[in-house]
Enzyme design. Structure first.
Site, PDB file in Angstrom:
ATOM      1  N   ASP A  92       1.939   7.278   1.088  1.00  0.00           N
ATOM      2  CA  ASP A  92       0.595   6.502   0.604  1.00  0.00           C
ATOM      3  C   ASP A  92      -0.005   7.485  -0.026  1.00  0.00           C
ATOM      4  O   ASP A  92      -0.710   8.521   0.791  1.00  0.00           O
ATOM      5  CB  ASP A  92       0.172   5.881   1.829  1.00  0.00           C
ATOM      6  CG  ASP A  92      -1.148   5.056   1.247  1.00  0.00           C
ATOM      7  OD1 ASP A  92      -1.656   5.451   0.187  1.00  0.00           O
ATOM      8  OD2 ASP A  92      -1.718   4.504   1.949  1.00  0.00           O
ATOM      9  N   HIS A 138      20.988  14.486 -12.032  1.00  0.00           N
ATOM     10  CA  HIS A 138      20.112  14.176 -13.303  1.00  0.00           C
ATOM     11  C   HIS A 138      18.588  13.950 -12.633  1.00  0.00           C
ATOM     12  O   HIS A 138      18.525  13.757 -11.685  1.00  0.00           O
ATOM     13  CB  HIS A 138      20.678  13.201 -14.214  1.00  0.00           C
ATOM     14  CG  HIS A 138      20.625  11.922 -13.501  1.00  0.00           C
ATOM     15  ND1 HIS A 138      21.575  11.406 -12.237  1.00  0.00           N
ATOM     16  CD2 HIS A 138      20.239  10.489 -13.496  1.00  0.00           C
ATOM     17  CE1 HIS A 138      21.332  10.253 -11.976  1.00  0.00           C
ATOM     18  NE2 HIS A 138      20.421   9.444 -12.460  1.00  0.00           N
ATOM     19  N   SER A 188      23.211  -0.793 -20.722  1.00  0.00           N
ATOM     20  CA  SER A 188      22.889  -0.065 -19.390  1.00  0.00           C
ATOM     21  C   SER A 188      23.464   1.250 -19.485  1.00  0.00           C
ATOM     22  O   SER A 188      24.324   1.437 -20.281  1.00  0.00           O
ATOM     23  CB  SER A 188      23.672  -0.935 -18.244  1.00  0.00           C
ATOM     24  OG  SER A 188      23.828  -0.287 -17.131  1.00  0.00           O
ATOM     25  N   HIS A 245      24.691   9.159 -19.751  1.00  0.00           N
ATOM     26  CA  HIS A 245      23.911   8.202 -18.872  1.00  0.00           C
ATOM     27  C   HIS A 245      22.533   8.095 -19.774  1.00  0.00           C
ATOM     28  O   HIS A 245      22.533   8.406 -20.905  1.00  0.00           O
ATOM     29  CB  HIS A 245      23.818   9.112 -17.566  1.00  0.00           C
ATOM     30  CG  HIS A 245      23.018   8.174 -16.385  1.00  0.00           C
ATOM     31  ND1 HIS A 245      23.279   6.845 -16.232  1.00  0.00           N
ATOM     32  CD2 HIS A 245      22.008   8.521 -15.663  1.00  0.00           C
ATOM     33  CE1 HIS A 245      22.135   6.499 -15.269  1.00  0.00           C
ATOM     34  NE2 HIS A 245      21.516   7.501 -15.017  1.00  0.00           N
ATOM     35  N   ASP A 271      15.278   8.029  -8.692  1.00  0.00           N
ATOM     36  CA  ASP A 271      16.080   7.849  -7.503  1.00  0.00           C
ATOM     37  C   ASP A 271      17.127   8.894  -7.165  1.00  0.00           C
ATOM     38  O   ASP A 271      17.751   8.806  -6.189  1.00  0.00           O
ATOM     39  CB  ASP A 271      16.881   6.412  -7.690  1.00  0.00           C
ATOM     40  CG  ASP A 271      17.854   6.385  -8.965  1.00  0.00           C
ATOM     41  OD1 ASP A 271      17.424   6.959  -9.943  1.00  0.00           O
ATOM     42  OD2 ASP A 271      18.819   5.750  -8.774  1.00  0.00           O
ATOM     43  N   ASP A 279      29.493   6.446  -8.474  1.00  0.00           N
ATOM     44  CA  ASP A 279      28.298   5.534  -8.969  1.00  0.00           C
ATOM     45  C   ASP A 279      28.986   3.921  -8.934  1.00  0.00           C
ATOM     46  O   ASP A 279      29.671   3.686  -9.776  1.00  0.00           O
ATOM     47  CB  ASP A 279      27.971   5.742 -10.244  1.00  0.00           C
ATOM     48  CG  ASP A 279      26.947   4.840 -10.853  1.00  0.00           C
ATOM     49  OD1 ASP A 279      26.512   3.962 -10.065  1.00  0.00           O
ATOM     50  OD2 ASP A 279      26.532   5.211 -12.031  1.00  0.00           O
ATOM     51  N   HIS A 316      24.799   2.805 -16.765  1.00  0.00           N
ATOM     52  CA  HIS A 316      25.762   2.659 -15.892  1.00  0.00           C
ATOM     53  C   HIS A 316      27.067   2.164 -16.307  1.00  0.00           C
ATOM     54  O   HIS A 316      27.236   1.007 -16.944  1.00  0.00           O
ATOM     55  CB  HIS A 316      25.375   1.911 -14.503  1.00  0.00           C
ATOM     56  CG  HIS A 316      24.423   2.912 -13.984  1.00  0.00           C
ATOM     57  ND1 HIS A 316      24.305   3.721 -13.278  1.00  0.00           N
ATOM     58  CD2 HIS A 316      22.874   2.690 -14.066  1.00  0.00           C
ATOM     59  CE1 HIS A 316      23.112   4.012 -12.774  1.00  0.00           C
ATOM     60  NE2 HIS A 316      22.135   3.445 -13.166  1.00  0.00           N
ATOM     61  N   GLY A 320       0.700  -1.271   0.050  1.00  0.00           N
ATOM     62  CA  GLY A 320      -0.106   0.000   0.030  1.00  0.00           C
ATOM     63  C   GLY A 320       0.868   1.248  -0.062  1.00  0.00           C
ATOM     64  O   GLY A 320       0.268   2.393   0.285  1.00  0.00           O
ATOM     65  N   ASP A 329      25.105   9.523 -11.686  1.00  0.00           N
ATOM     66  CA  ASP A 329      25.032   8.142 -12.568  1.00  0.00           C
ATOM     67  C   ASP A 329      25.859   8.554 -14.008  1.00  0.00           C
ATOM     68  O   ASP A 329      25.534   9.481 -14.665  1.00  0.00           O
ATOM     69  CB  ASP A 329      23.702   7.665 -12.833  1.00  0.00           C
ATOM     70  CG  ASP A 329      23.176   7.303 -11.491  1.00  0.00           C
ATOM     71  OD1 ASP A 329      23.562   7.491 -10.364  1.00  0.00           O
ATOM     72  OD2 ASP A 329      21.899   6.945 -11.529  1.00  0.00           O
TER      73      ASP A 329
END
Ligand code: ZN
Ligand code: ZN
Length: 567
Positions: free
Chosen positions: A455, A83, A377, A152, A87, A206, A379, A58, A174
């Site tokens: 939430d 960037h 990728s 990236h 995340d 990174d 990275h 939830g 990153d």
């Protein structure tokens, strides 16, 4: 790796001290954020979220707990963004509500942030300040931030160099080292070498891919496999990728043009991000390439590319809705192909597999056999990480952005390159790294950090106890024990009643409820007078007593809720 507490965390740094504190992003992927604290000034590099997993039912997003900032609240000066991935920016709206301050980043990063702020009812213009590649922004006495381009899987990603009286602190952000980026914007290696020659005090770098040998594949490496997918598809091609991956989208649009396919965009974030990228001049395409969903059926199936969201199997994404037949005007038919040009984020595999299964039942091609890598990728692999480290040549090296094993593997690369153990600093979330003016460094311990649960639809943060209770409910169910207490004499006015939901009774229902009721009655009657008189203490005593019986008889730990009613 649990660190001792840094006792003096709530007093400000001394005149000669700079503190670097990773608030999140170490020991896990997500929630990247670094606090940079000097006397009277705080900066935050990135402010990311973590996607919740099955252990957080939830919950829509998890953001870092910035409790460390509380004693110094008014001194939060700015957020500096590397960037625009979630995340790294996902926690910003929540952060800015508590600590309103300027937010610096490149145009595309800020365009993504602006959308988030508006969604949360905040005005982007009161916060956002755009910077360009190699811009240096003064941030107060002897402090400057510089944005250095890196390649990236999103446009305009940067490393950030903080030039401070304590020396230069370089945050890689990153990155991978792509020598032939799709947009021609190369990593500023020359500038990094330059800074390295002048002396970098600390590099935070990174650690996503230190386990993969060699160099990371350049983005252009997926052009031919994707071209193969275009020509191997008779019908419509449905291609899902991350909507912020504008370089991949450019490759796909170019291929569509070459192969004579019209492009239909599906999914809110796909349409929005392509629009943003076009407005900022980050996407280049011929006129009349795009068609609307309603026009798809007007073209031969082999002349259509549908570019959509849903590469992680999200049930509300365009691709999932399409497979369920919920998108007007666009149908999945035999001969069509579904292709995910992305990696599956751990935890999403089941949803993805279910979605592809449903597509296969409709006769769509979903196999990747014979196509090669349709995703690379964003990275850097081992050699990219090594090259970056050798360019920056920092005095101290701190691996960030990864689980402990990722950080460890990255540290080993530094060791191989001659960094001694005293120059590699393994930090954990909350651990404070102190830089002193006289060249000393110290790690005195950890400041309070943690996770906050969001939430959507609930105004405030969800308490960790709520999340834990939801988990218990999901695993073992709930038991209500109702006690009727005589208001006059304080004794029980009848047998306790037991009611359960989602709880598996070991034997006969009635007999087991009887057993629990008897235990509840005994616990009540054996409780000392002063506990019986204190409702809170009484509830806790009854709860513990029932839990003991439950554990003994069933080995489960359902949520136990004693309800006390006066009659
Ligand atoms: Zn990241
Ligand atoms: Zn990223």
């Amino acid at each position: 790796m649990s660190a001792p507490a840094f006792e003096a965390w709530s007093s400000p740094p001394g005149e000669d001290e700079l503190r670097l504190i990773p608030i999140g992003g170490l020991g896990e992927f997500g929630m990247n954020s670094l606090v940079v604290h000097r006397r009277n000034q705080l900066f935050v590099v990135d402010c990311g979220q973590l996607f919740p997993g099955e252990e957080q039912p939830g919950i829509d997003r998890i953001i870092p707990d910035f409790a460390y900032l509380e004693p110094f609240g008014a001194q939060v000066e700015a957020v500096l963004l590397t960037h625009g991935h979630e995340d790294h920016i996902g926690a910003l709206p929540y952060f800015l509500r508590q600590w309103p301050c300027r937010v610096y980043g490149t145009a595309f990063t800020l365009a993504l942030v602006a959308g988030k702020l508006r969604e949360q009812g905040l005005k982007p213009e009161s916060f956002l300040v755009e910077v360009g590649d190699y811009d240096r922004v003064p941030l107060g006495e002897g402090f400057e931030a510089e944005w250095i381009p890196v390649t990236h899987s999103i446009p305009q990603a940067c490393s950030i160099a903080l030039h401070t009286p304590w020396g230069t602190v370089l945050h890689s952000g990153d990155f991978k080292l792509d020598p032939h980026p799709v947009d021609g914007r190369k990593t500023g290696l020359r500038r990094l070498r330059d800074l390295g020659r002048k002396g970098i005090r600390v590099l935070l770098s990174d650690s996503t891919n230190p386990g993969s040998p060699g160099h990371s594949s350049p983005e252009q490496r997926c052009v031919e496999p994707l071209r193969g997918a275009f020509s191997a598809t008779r019908g419509k091609l449905f291609l899902a990728t991350f909507s912020s991956h504008i370089h991949r989208i450019q490759i796909l649009l170019d291929l569509a043009y070459e192969e004579g396919r019209k492009v239909c965009l599906l999914g809110r974030s796909m349409e929005r991000n392509v629009r943003l990228a076009l407005d900022l001049g980050l996407l280049h395409l011929p006129d009349d390439l795009f068609i609307e969903g309603g026009e798809v059926s007007l073209f031969p199936p082999g002349k259509v590319l549908v570019l959509c969201t849903g590469s992680q199997g999200e049930p509300q994404s365009a691709l999932a809705r399409l497979i369920r037949g919920e998108v007007k005007g666009v149908k999945l038919l035999p001969g069509d192909r579904i292709l995910l040009s992305s990696r599956s984020i751990p935890g999403n595999e089941v949803a993805i597999s279910r979605m592809l299964d449903a597509a296969a039942r409709l006769g769509a091609e979903t196999s990747l056999a014979g196509l090669g890598d349709v995703h690379v990728s964003g990275h850097g692999c081992r050699e990219d990480l090594r090259d970056y480290l050798k360019a920056a040549k920092p005095q101290y090296f701190v691996p960030v952005h990864g689980t402990y094993r990722h950080l460890q593997a990255h540290a080993r690369i530094a060791e191989e390159e001659g960094w001694g153990g005293d120059r590699i600093l393994m930090l954990d979330e909350g651990q404070c790294l102190q830089l002193f003016a006289d060249d000393r460094v110290a790690i005195p311990g950890a400041v309070p950090v943690g996770k906050c649960f969001v939430d959507e639809g609930v105004e405030h943060m969800v308490d960790a106890r709520v999340v834990r209770d939801r988990l218990i409910l999901q695993e073992d169910g709930i038991i209500f024990a109702t006690f009727l207490v005589d208001r006059e004499n304080g004794g029980l006015a009848g047998d306790p009643t037991i009611l359960s939901r989602g709880f598996v009774v070991p034997s006969d229902d009635g007999a087991y409820a009887e057993l629990l009721a008897t235990a509840a009655r005994r616990a009540f009657e054996e409780a000392p007078r002063e506990i019986q008189a204190d409702r809170e203490a009484l509830r806790e005593t009854l709860r513990l007593a029932l839990r003991r019986v439950l554990r003994k008889t069933t080995q489960t730990r359902p949520l136990v809720v004693p309800v006390i009613l006066e009659v």
